[in-house]
Scaffold this active site. Structure first.
Site, PDB file in Angstrom:
ATOM      1  N   THR A 182       0.707  -1.223  -0.173  1.00  0.00           N
ATOM      2  CA  THR A 182       0.078   0.022  -0.057  1.00  0.00           C
ATOM      3  C   THR A 182       0.939   1.196   0.073  1.00  0.00           C
ATOM      4  O   THR A 182       2.069   1.187   0.368  1.00  0.00           O
ATOM      5  CB  THR A 182      -0.831  -0.015   1.215  1.00  0.00           C
ATOM      6  OG1 THR A 182      -1.541  -1.237   1.348  1.00  0.00           O
ATOM      7  CG2 THR A 182      -1.917   1.102   1.207  1.00  0.00           C
ATOM      8  N   GLY A 212      -9.666  -5.143   0.558  1.00  0.00           N
ATOM      9  CA  GLY A 212      -8.811  -5.123   1.685  1.00  0.00           C
ATOM     10  C   GLY A 212      -9.193  -3.971   2.701  1.00  0.00           C
ATOM     11  O   GLY A 212     -10.323  -3.343   2.532  1.00  0.00           O
ATOM     12  N   THR A 233      -0.853  -0.278   6.546  1.00  0.00           N
ATOM     13  CA  THR A 233      -0.331  -1.132   5.246  1.00  0.00           C
ATOM     14  C   THR A 233      -0.247  -2.706   5.875  1.00  0.00           C
ATOM     15  O   THR A 233       0.350  -2.813   6.993  1.00  0.00           O
ATOM     16  CB  THR A 233       0.821  -0.709   4.707  1.00  0.00           C
ATOM     17  OG1 THR A 233       1.353  -1.681   3.542  1.00  0.00           O
ATOM     18  CG2 THR A 233       1.972  -0.386   5.769  1.00  0.00           C
TER      19      THR A 233
END
Length: 316
Positions: A182, A212, A233
């Site tokens: 991310t 997600g 992340t």
């Protein structure tokens, strides 16, 4: 069918800048297997240069008195337009060898938020998330609806092939395993307003339009001027289950914990003990910067009015 996950050892690491700053910015480019021994000097320099470029764009906005929303959006766009990170141009591929992207953004002064999921043609998903926040009555749009909305408000579109790099295509064809990553940014402007934003290509080899934590407000992104701004992340399913970004803010607000204490509890005692890896970045209302992760490394950096540019990749 239930999947049983084997617990994996967690490597502890934290980094924070404790000081009072009138404005500050912190970024991440994903957490995972970022190991010095496996990274060439040339590749390390590429990552560090791009992280520094992104920080410079955002910090210059803050330094000139600009708002944190502009700083976060423009910083993340630099990372989305790079092939180095799993967002925008460098997004990992789905099982069908296409790209599906998610993003979210949130402002701390009013808890307004915007999120998009499974985008396929919008060049900069973070801009689409901001448009949802500012130009619609909604928080979360997905699929064709999100695409059509972004086009209606004038955002740039490209063919899905624009996002697919040769290295990602070779990787997905050689190995069909899950990978994730991310990019994210949190900024505090001179007016004391915090904004957090996150963008991703999701998990490599994903199926069934898997989404997600990134576009889930409170899981991958959260901002509240009373406490902090957070961008996460890692393994998204676990960040959703633990509502990580909001959890950190809630511990600060209701248990009077510092941002660093709250982040450690969430990343190590909650997500980590469930066997998942990842990290978070954040800025609290006083301008303290936090970068916490339990993986071998995390692409990260920050700049405050009281510090130089700090760029890091490895656990040390």
């Amino acid at each position: 069918m239930k999947m049983y996950l084997k617990l994996i050892p967690i490597i502890l690491f934290s980094s924070c800048e404790k000081s009072i700053n009138n404005y500050a910015i912190v970024i991440h480019g994903g957490a995972g297997t970022v190991i010095r021994e496996n990274t060439s000097k040339e590749m390390q320099e590429k990552y560090e240069d791009k992280l520094r470029e992104a920080l410079q764009v955002g910090y210059s906005i803050l330094e000139k008195g600009g708002n944190s929303v502009d700083a976060v959006e423009n910083t993340i766009k630099i990372l989305e337009d790079s092939e180095l990170f799993n967002a925008g141009k460098g997004s990992v591929l789905t099982n069908e060898e296409t790209v599906e992207m998610d993003a979210s953004i949130m402002t701390g002064h009013d808890q307004n938020a915007g999120a998009v999921a499974t985008l396929k043609t919008i060049k900069n998903p973070i801009s689409a998330a901001r448009a949802v926040m500012e130009k619609s009555n909604h928080v979360f749009l997905s699929g064709d609806g999100a695409e059509n909305f972004a086009k209606e408000v004038g955002l740039e579109t490209v063919n899905n092939k624009h996002f697919i790099t040769e290295s990602q295509l070779n990787q997905i064809r050689k190995i069909k395993e899950n990978k994730y990553g991310t990019v994210g940014c949190v900024a505090l402007d001179k007016s004391g307003n915090i904004t957090a934003g996150t963008s991703t290509g999701g998990m490599m080899n994903k199926k069934w339009n898997r989404i997600g934590d990134v576009p889930v407000i409170g899981a991958g992104t959260y901002a509240n001027n009373k406490t902090c701004g957070i961008s996460a992340t890692g393994w998204g399913e676990y960040f959703i289950r633990n509502v990580v970004a909001y959890d950190i803010s809630a511990m600060m607000e209701y248990q009077n914990k510092s941002m660093e204490e709250a982040a450690k509890i969430s990343i190590f005692d909650k997500v980590g003990k469930m066997g998942a890896t990842g990290g978070v970045i954040g800025i609290d209302k006083n301008g303290s910067v936090m970068m916490e992760f339990n993986s071998p490394g995390m692409y990260r950096g920050y700049k405050t009015e009281n510090s130089e540019y700090v760029i890091k990749m490895f656990k040390d």
